[in-house]
Design an enzyme around this catalytic site. Sequence first.
Site, mmCIF file in Angstrom:
data_model
loop_
_atom_site.group_PDB
_atom_site.id
_atom_site.type_symbol
_atom_site.label_atom_id
_atom_site.label_comp_id
_atom_site.label_asym_id
_atom_site.label_seq_id
_atom_site.Cartn_x
_atom_site.Cartn_y
_atom_site.Cartn_z
ATOM 1 N N GLY A 45 0.828 -1.206 0.000
ATOM 2 C CA GLY A 45 0.000 0.000 0.000
ATOM 3 C C GLY A 45 0.854 1.243 0.000
ATOM 4 O O GLY A 45 2.021 1.218 0.389
ATOM 5 N N ARG A 46 0.249 2.308 -0.455
ATOM 6 C CA ARG A 46 0.924 3.601 -0.464
ATOM 7 C C ARG A 46 -0.077 4.629 -0.014
ATOM 8 O O ARG A 46 -1.229 4.581 -0.413
ATOM 9 C CB ARG A 46 1.360 3.901 -1.899
ATOM 10 C CG ARG A 46 2.778 4.311 -1.991
ATOM 11 C CD ARG A 46 3.135 4.905 -3.318
ATOM 12 N NE ARG A 46 4.566 5.162 -3.294
ATOM 13 C CZ ARG A 46 5.458 4.344 -3.813
ATOM 14 N NH1 ARG A 46 5.073 3.240 -4.411
ATOM 15 N NH2 ARG A 46 6.737 4.634 -3.743
ATOM 16 N N GLY A 47 0.355 5.569 0.816
ATOM 17 C CA GLY A 47 -0.561 6.626 1.239
ATOM 18 C C GLY A 47 0.181 7.941 1.218
ATOM 19 O O GLY A 47 1.357 7.982 0.855
ATOM 20 N N TYR A 49 1.244 9.427 3.662
ATOM 21 C CA TYR A 49 2.287 9.372 4.700
ATOM 22 C C TYR A 49 3.515 8.596 4.248
ATOM 23 O O TYR A 49 4.591 8.764 4.782
ATOM 24 C CB TYR A 49 1.719 8.692 5.950
ATOM 25 C CG TYR A 49 0.984 7.417 5.590
ATOM 26 C CD1 TYR A 49 1.675 6.239 5.329
ATOM 27 C CD2 TYR A 49 -0.403 7.410 5.449
ATOM 28 C CE1 TYR A 49 1.015 5.095 4.934
ATOM 29 C CE2 TYR A 49 -1.071 6.267 5.066
ATOM 30 C CZ TYR A 49 -0.359 5.106 4.804
ATOM 31 O OH TYR A 49 -1.008 3.966 4.401
ATOM 32 N N GLY A 50 3.370 7.683 3.291
ATOM 33 C CA GLY A 50 4.497 6.839 2.932
ATOM 34 C C GLY A 50 4.041 5.493 2.416
ATOM 35 O O GLY A 50 3.002 5.380 1.773
ATOM 36 N N ILE A 51 4.798 4.463 2.751
ATOM 37 C CA ILE A 51 4.596 3.163 2.122
ATOM 38 C C ILE A 51 4.306 2.096 3.183
ATOM 39 O O ILE A 51 4.765 2.209 4.315
ATOM 40 C CB ILE A 51 5.856 2.832 1.274
ATOM 41 C CG1 ILE A 51 5.591 1.719 0.267
ATOM 42 C CG2 ILE A 51 7.036 2.517 2.140
ATOM 43 C CD1 ILE A 51 6.683 1.651 -0.816
ATOM 44 N N VAL A 52 3.535 1.081 2.827
ATOM 45 C CA VAL A 52 3.260 -0.052 3.725
ATOM 46 C C VAL A 52 3.755 -1.327 3.056
ATOM 47 O O VAL A 52 3.465 -1.564 1.881
ATOM 48 C CB VAL A 52 1.749 -0.212 4.013
ATOM 49 C CG1 VAL A 52 1.518 -1.337 5.026
ATOM 50 C CG2 VAL A 52 1.140 1.084 4.525
ATOM 51 N N ASP A 164 -13.655 8.978 12.447
ATOM 52 C CA ASP A 164 -13.349 8.868 11.014
ATOM 53 C C ASP A 164 -13.673 7.469 10.499
ATOM 54 O O ASP A 164 -12.888 6.883 9.753
ATOM 55 C CB ASP A 164 -11.875 9.228 10.765
ATOM 56 C CG ASP A 164 -11.592 9.536 9.298
ATOM 57 O OD1 ASP A 164 -12.554 9.815 8.553
ATOM 58 O OD2 ASP A 164 -10.418 9.491 8.897
#
Length: 370
Positions: A45-47, A49-52, A164
């Site tokens: 995953g990518r968001g 904030y950065g990478i998973v 949220d």
Amino acid sequence: MNTGGGQYTDFPAVETHGGQFISYDIFGSLFEITSKYRPPIIPIGRGAYGIVCSVLDTETNELVAMKKIANAFDNHMDAKRTLREIKLLRHLDHENIIAIRDVVPPPLRRQFSDVYISTELMDTDLHQIIRSNQSLSEEHCQYFLYQLLRGLKYIHSANIIHRDLKPSNLLLNANCDLKICDFGLARPTSENDFMTEYVVTRWYRAPELLLNSSDYTAAIDVWSVGCIFMELMNRKPLFPGKDHVHQMRLLTELLGTPTESDLGFTHNEDAKRYIRQLPNFPRQPLAKLFSHVNPMAIDLVDRMLTFDPNRRITVEQALNHQYLAKLHDPNDEPICQKPFSFEFEQQPLDEEQIKEMIYQEAIALNPTYG
């Protein structure tokens, strides 16, 4: 989290700091984690904030999801959000809440800039499922709703409002286990200053938040649950507002324009004025509009999508609703024994203090690196 993202490819790995850490080059992004973590390392995953990545924890022989938050202290709000999430996840312990496994300590305290957090690895999230063509039986939807409410009962019992809830924050695995994640926006249930630092996803937002009511309660999460469940049943969002005003318009077109007695909860005169000038829509009978949905489910959703938060059904009442009777087990719906304390947020924290607090969390989980 969706594991559809990547297949294992050989990422260059270099031992650093005398073998205590391993540094991986993931598509040009440095991933430096303690040496107990080993391949297969798979980007999932990518968001913003950065990478998973999923990676193997050799101490537990478990695959975990490792999130890198790059330059975690550059933005003060983001740094506070990261600290809040770590503290909350370390406090909460429940089958329907994602479990934190580790906060990786930095190799050098003085060069602490990226934060790595590992959690249980899940297969996908509810947003991916809703958007896919995977068929979902009513039993599936019912079971997802039950688990969401079961996790929320525990969260609310710890004096926390999630704030949220949305399909992408509900993680799933192949057994249909559901776990709530992303507590970066969570708030104490008894706090009156309205937090404007982050925009909660508009589509799942309760009317009292849309109307800027500052004294919102845990009832805002229940509204979100109603929206999520209907999206699950219809495979499309219930209120996909384009902006604030459009969002309110969609709510009133379906649920009717709030009456004076519905507005007792807000002391905001601007909000009341705004509602009074809306066209007078009658409440649509949900059972007619969504005739494919079980009438008992509609009855429950009706009680969740109630304008006045004081009249909205609570999580406990929802678990007791007839629609969930065959899943509901009062002896297996635990509450949190100790309320979570947001005290650490009461004093203004500067970047160094937040950094130190996250560092202490990492060392508590990795004493040999202290």
